[in-house]
Scaffold this active site. Structure first.
Site, short mmCIF file in Angstrom:
data_model
loop_
_atom_site.label_atom_id
_atom_site.label_comp_id
_atom_site.label_asym_id
_atom_site.label_seq_id
_atom_site.Cartn_x
_atom_site.Cartn_y
_atom_site.Cartn_z
N SER A 178 0.85 -1.18 0.00
CA SER A 178 0.00 0.00 0.00
C SER A 178 0.89 1.24 0.00
O SER A 178 1.70 1.40 -0.90
CB SER A 178 -0.95 -0.02 1.22
OG SER A 178 -1.86 1.05 1.14
N ASP A 237 -4.63 -4.39 6.19
CA ASP A 237 -4.91 -5.28 5.05
C ASP A 237 -3.70 -6.17 4.75
O ASP A 237 -2.58 -5.69 4.63
CB ASP A 237 -5.25 -4.45 3.82
CG ASP A 237 -5.78 -5.30 2.68
OD1 ASP A 237 -6.36 -6.37 2.96
OD2 ASP A 237 -5.62 -4.90 1.51
N HIS A 280 -2.39 -1.25 -3.51
CA HIS A 280 -3.52 -0.34 -3.32
C HIS A 280 -3.34 0.89 -4.20
O HIS A 280 -2.49 1.74 -3.92
CB HIS A 280 -3.61 0.11 -1.86
CG HIS A 280 -4.01 -0.98 -0.92
ND1 HIS A 280 -3.82 -0.89 0.44
CD2 HIS A 280 -4.60 -2.18 -1.13
CE1 HIS A 280 -4.28 -1.98 1.03
NE2 HIS A 280 -4.75 -2.78 0.10
#
Length: 331
Positions: A149, A269, A176
Site C-alpha cells: 500500500s 490489510d 492499493h
C-alpha cells in the site's frame, strides 16, 4: 473527519470543497494554494486527510507530500487533472507516503466520495465499523505473492528489480491504487524492472518470469481451478483490491507452495491473509519497520506471528531467489 485541500486552481478548490461539504461528518480543515503553504498549515493544524494537487507553484504536491509525511504525517490522496500525463509524479508521491490518487472530480461524480469513505474506514474515522471437483494443472510454478500500500511502488521496484529476466517463479502483486491509475502503474513498473509486467485479467494463470498486477476496483482472487478472477465481495473492505482477500484465496486454492510478502502500508490489510499463507506452509515475509514508509500492515502481521521473517526491503528479493528454486520452504 477533518479534510484539507491543497490546490492552486480556484475552480478545483470549489469542486473539492463541495465534495467535502456534501457529507455530514466531513469538515473542511483549511485550504492551501501551493505546496509550501500546505506544509506550513499541516504543521500547525494536522487534518485527518489532505486532498493534494500534483502540480502547484512554489512547491509541487510531490515535495509537499514528502515534507508532510516526514514532519506531520497524515493521510494524503493525490488529485490530478490528467492521469496519463502525471503518472510518474503520482507514484513518486506514493513512494513518500501518499495513500492513493484520483482524477479531479467533476460535479455529480461520486468517485472521490467513495475514496474518502474508504480512507475514513482505514484510519478509524468512519462510523461504519464492520469486519468450490476442479481440474488442476499437474505441475505448478513457484509463486511469489506480494501485497503493498503506502510506499509500495518504490518497495516493489527495489524487490522486483533484483529478479533476473529468467527468474524461475511467477509473481502476482496487489498494490492499493485506484483503477484509473493501475494501467499507468503497470507501464511505469515495466520500465523499472527486468521482468515483464502485465495487468491480471480473468482467466490468467501464474506464469514463470512474469509479474501480474491486480486490476480494477474489484478484489483479485485465485479461483479453485487456479486461474485468476475478480470478485466484488466482500463489499465493506477499505481497499479494493484487498491483499487479505487475495492472500486468503491463494492459501485456500493454490496447491503448490511459495513466498508471501507484505510490504509497507497503512492499516491492517494483508496481515490475516499472510497468516493464512503461513499456516498453509508458505514462507512468509513482512517488511521491517526501518524501511517502511508506513509501518502499519507489516506491523500487524508481525503481531499476529504471520511472518516467518521480518526483513528490510532490500533483503527480500535475495531470500526469494534463495528459497524458491531449492524448495526450502518453511512454515
Amino acid at each position: 473527519m477533518r479534510i484539507a485541500i491543497a490546490n492552486d486552481m480556484f475552480m478545483a478548490v470549489e469542486v473539492l470543497r463541495r465534495v467535502v461539504e456534501k457529507v455530514p461528518g466531513y469538515k473542511l480543515a483549511w485550504v492551501a494554494y501551493d505546496g509550501a503553504e500546505a506544509v506550513s498549515k499541516c504543521a500547525a493544524d494536522t487534518p485527518d486527510l489532505i486532498l493534494m494537487d500534483v502540480l502547484m507553484p512554489s512547491m509541487d504536491g510531490v515535495e509537499a507530500t514528502r515534507r508532510i509525511m516526514s514532519q506531520s504525517p497524515c493521510a494524503i490522496v493525490m488529485v490530478t487533472a490528467s492521469v496519463n500525463r502525471y503518472t510518474a509524479k503520482v507514484f513518486e508521491a506514493m513512494g513518500y507516503g501518499a495513500l492513493d490518487a484520483i482524477n479531479t472530480p467533476v460535479f455529480g461524480d461520486d468517485g472521490l466520495l467513495n475514496k474518502i469513505a474508504a480512507i475514513a474506514r482505514l484510519i478509524g474515522k468512519s462510523s461504519e465499523q464492520r469486519s468450490l471437483p476442479i481440474h488442476r494443472p499437474e505441475s505448478l510454478p513457484p509463486l511469489i505473492v506480494i501485497g503493498a500500500s503506502t510506499g509500495g511502488p518504490q518497495a516493489l521496484t527495489t524487490i522486483l528489480s533484483q529478479f533476473p529476466q529468467d527468474f524461475p517463479a511467477a509473481v502476482i502483486v496487489v498494490q492499493h491504487v485506484d483503477a484509473q491509475f493501475i494501467q499507468g502503474f503497470a507501464a511505469w513498473l515495466n520500465e523499472q524492472i527486468p521482468l515483464p509486467v502485465q495487468l491480471a485479467i480473468t482467466g490468467n494463470t501464474p506464469q514463470l518470469g512474469k509479474v501480474l498486477i491486480a486490476d480494477t476496483n474489484l478484489h483479485l482472487v485465485m479461483r479453485p481451478d487456479l486461474t485468476l478472477g475478480y470478485d466484488k465481495e466482500p463489499l465493506d473492505f477499505s481497499y479494493r483490491p484487498s491483499v487479505d482477500v487475495f492472500f486468503r484465496s491463494v492459501a485456500k486454492n493454490w496447491t503448490g507452495k511459495g513466498v508471501g510478502v507484505l510490504l509497507t502500508g497503512m492499516g491492517r490489510d494483508g496481515a490475516q491473509g499472510l497468516k493464512r499463507l503461513r499456516e498453509a506452509g508458505w514462507h512468509t515475509i513482512a517488511q521491517d519497520r526501518k524501511t517502511c514508509v508506513v509501518y502499519g500492515m507489516p506491523k500487524v502481521a508481525v503481531e499476529l506471528k504471520a511472518a516467518v521473517q521480518v526483513l528490510p526491503v532490500e533483503a527480500i528479493a535475495p531470500i526469494c531467489i534463495k528459497i524458491l528454486p531449492n524448495s526450502k520452504l518453511s512454515g
